[in-house]
Design a protein around this motif. Structure first.
Motif, mmCIF file in Angstrom:
data_model
loop_
_atom_site.group_PDB
_atom_site.id
_atom_site.type_symbol
_atom_site.label_atom_id
_atom_site.label_comp_id
_atom_site.label_asym_id
_atom_site.label_seq_id
_atom_site.Cartn_x
_atom_site.Cartn_y
_atom_site.Cartn_z
ATOM 1 N N CYS A 22 0.808 -1.228 0.000
ATOM 2 C CA CYS A 22 0.000 0.000 0.000
ATOM 3 C C CYS A 22 0.837 1.271 0.000
ATOM 4 O O CYS A 22 0.370 2.333 -0.421
ATOM 5 C CB CYS A 22 -0.946 0.002 1.194
ATOM 6 N N GLY A 23 2.078 1.191 0.499
ATOM 7 C CA GLY A 23 2.936 2.369 0.524
ATOM 8 C C GLY A 23 2.305 3.515 1.289
ATOM 9 O O GLY A 23 1.776 3.347 2.389
ATOM 10 N N ASP A 59 1.828 -3.395 3.980
ATOM 11 C CA ASP A 59 3.123 -3.080 3.383
ATOM 12 C C ASP A 59 4.228 -3.605 4.289
ATOM 13 O O ASP A 59 4.130 -3.502 5.522
ATOM 14 C CB ASP A 59 3.298 -1.578 3.179
ATOM 15 N N ILE A 60 5.258 -4.150 3.680
ATOM 16 C CA ILE A 60 6.363 -4.720 4.448
ATOM 17 C C ILE A 60 7.287 -3.636 5.000
ATOM 18 O O ILE A 60 8.057 -3.881 5.939
ATOM 19 C CB ILE A 60 7.152 -5.725 3.583
ATOM 20 N N TYR A 98 -1.614 -2.061 7.838
ATOM 21 C CA TYR A 98 -0.678 -2.953 8.513
ATOM 22 C C TYR A 98 0.707 -2.727 7.891
ATOM 23 O O TYR A 98 1.040 -3.312 6.851
ATOM 24 C CB TYR A 98 -1.090 -4.418 8.352
ATOM 25 N N LEU A 99 1.494 -1.854 8.519
ATOM 26 C CA LEU A 99 2.854 -1.606 8.054
ATOM 27 C C LEU A 99 3.822 -2.540 8.772
ATOM 28 O O LEU A 99 3.482 -3.159 9.775
ATOM 29 C CB LEU A 99 3.237 -0.149 8.304
ATOM 30 N N ASP A 100 5.040 -2.639 8.234
ATOM 31 C CA ASP A 100 6.045 -3.542 8.789
ATOM 32 C C ASP A 100 5.477 -4.964 8.903
ATOM 33 O O ASP A 100 5.694 -5.665 9.890
ATOM 34 C CB ASP A 100 6.513 -3.036 10.163
ATOM 35 N N THR A 101 4.742 -5.361 7.864
ATOM 36 C CA THR A 101 4.026 -6.634 7.883
ATOM 37 C C THR A 101 4.316 -7.422 6.615
ATOM 38 O O THR A 101 4.076 -6.931 5.503
ATOM 39 C CB THR A 101 2.500 -6.410 7.991
ATOM 40 N N PHE A 140 3.190 -10.104 4.226
ATOM 41 C CA PHE A 140 1.909 -10.734 3.907
ATOM 42 C C PHE A 140 1.955 -12.251 4.082
ATOM 43 O O PHE A 140 0.946 -12.860 4.463
ATOM 44 C CB PHE A 140 1.509 -10.388 2.474
ATOM 45 N N LEU A 141 3.093 -12.863 3.852
ATOM 46 C CA LEU A 141 3.195 -14.315 4.001
ATOM 47 C C LEU A 141 3.001 -14.759 5.447
ATOM 48 O O LEU A 141 2.670 -15.914 5.709
ATOM 49 C CB LEU A 141 4.538 -14.816 3.474
#
Length: 273
Positions: free
Chosen positions: A53-54, A76-77, A107-110, A112-113
């Motif tokens: 999502c940035g 977003d990771i 959900y940042l610093d996430t 998806f896996l």
């Protein structure tokens, strides 16, 4: 960069949600994301999961499209402090404080896996996020997981098959930055380049069927010029690359920096069920 005139759709969004007034850059970005959302055929009441999502440009457009009864789960990771001039956390907070906020869960610093959900979503969105992936296998794993939890997948990315010569500098800048990521560890937004054919193959390999594909004009966006500027800023770093890469990259730089009426690459869109 070609001229840009705000659409009725964009003006209505800005007036309704009081977002991005006076911020021309964000208005350019939002206008393009709204055109992508139109291509995705998002409907009112949908529950959507967005990967990558940035700062929330596409997220805001999606939240507008699904209406008050819809829901966006935006992942977003990257960490909250990533990004400029606003960090992801700051940009997301601006959206959360708007009337769109109740429709969105960020959900940042996430990764998806590792994201746990028992929900089945109406649609999954990857919008200009695939070039951030560190490897093709990681992207394929994302597609595989999405196949299990969503009814429809919509994907948008820059189209490497540029339509006119004015878009060639953006293509070359992206290529330079992908080569740079091959030998210098960095958190830049280009780690791998994927073209439409590769993405279509990855999507179909996990069981999705492509039902629609289209091209959305993005020539007026600033992204290509931003990528060219970043590519020029790391030019000296290629002194550490192999002679073959140095020769190739110098050719790219010479062509990329030739005077031209600069345009960004277009976006291709794939939809699959």
């Amino acid at each position: 960069m070609t001229s840009f005139q705000s659409s009725d759709q964009l003006n209505h969004f800005i007036h309704t949600y009081n977002l991005y007034k006076g911020d021309t850059i964000q208005q350019f970005q939002l206008n393009h994301r709204m055109e992508l959302v139109n291509a995705f055929q998002v409907e009112k009441g949908m529950r959507i999961i967005e990967i990558g999502c940035g700062q929330g440009d596409t997220t805001a457009a999606l939240a507008n499209a699904v209406g008050e009864n819809g829901k966006i789960v935006a992942i977003d990771i990257a960490k909250e402090d990533y990004g400029a001039p606003l960090t992801l956390g700051q940009a997301n907070q601006v959206i959360k404080q708007s009337p769109l906020g109740d429709r969105i869960s960020f959900y940042l610093d996430t990764d998806f896996l590792e994201f746990e959900t028992n929900e089945t979503f109406d649609m999954a969105i990857l919008s200009h996020s695939s070039w951030y992936f560190n490897s093709p296998s990681q992207l394929q794993k994302y597609f595989s997981k999405l196949r299990r939890i969503t009814k429809k997948l919509c994907f948008a990315e820059w189209d490497l098959a540029y339509a006119n010569i004015q878009q060639r500098p953006h293509f070359l800048a992206a290529s330079i930055l992908a080569l740079y990521s091959n030998f210098v560890s960095n958190d830049g937004n280009i780690q791998h380049l994927f073209d439409k054919r590769q993405i279509q193959t990855y999507i179909e390999d996990v069981g999705f069927n492509i039902i629609d594909q289209s091209t959305v004009d993005a020539t007026y966006l600033q992204d290509g010029d931003w990528e060219r500027s970043y590519a020029n800023s790391i030019r000296e770093s290629f002194s550490e690359a192999s002679p073959m890469i140095q020769t190739l990259v110098e050719s790219y730089y010479d062509i990329m920096n030739q005077p031209s009426n600069f345009q960004s690459l277009n976006s291709f869109v794939l939809s699959a069920i």
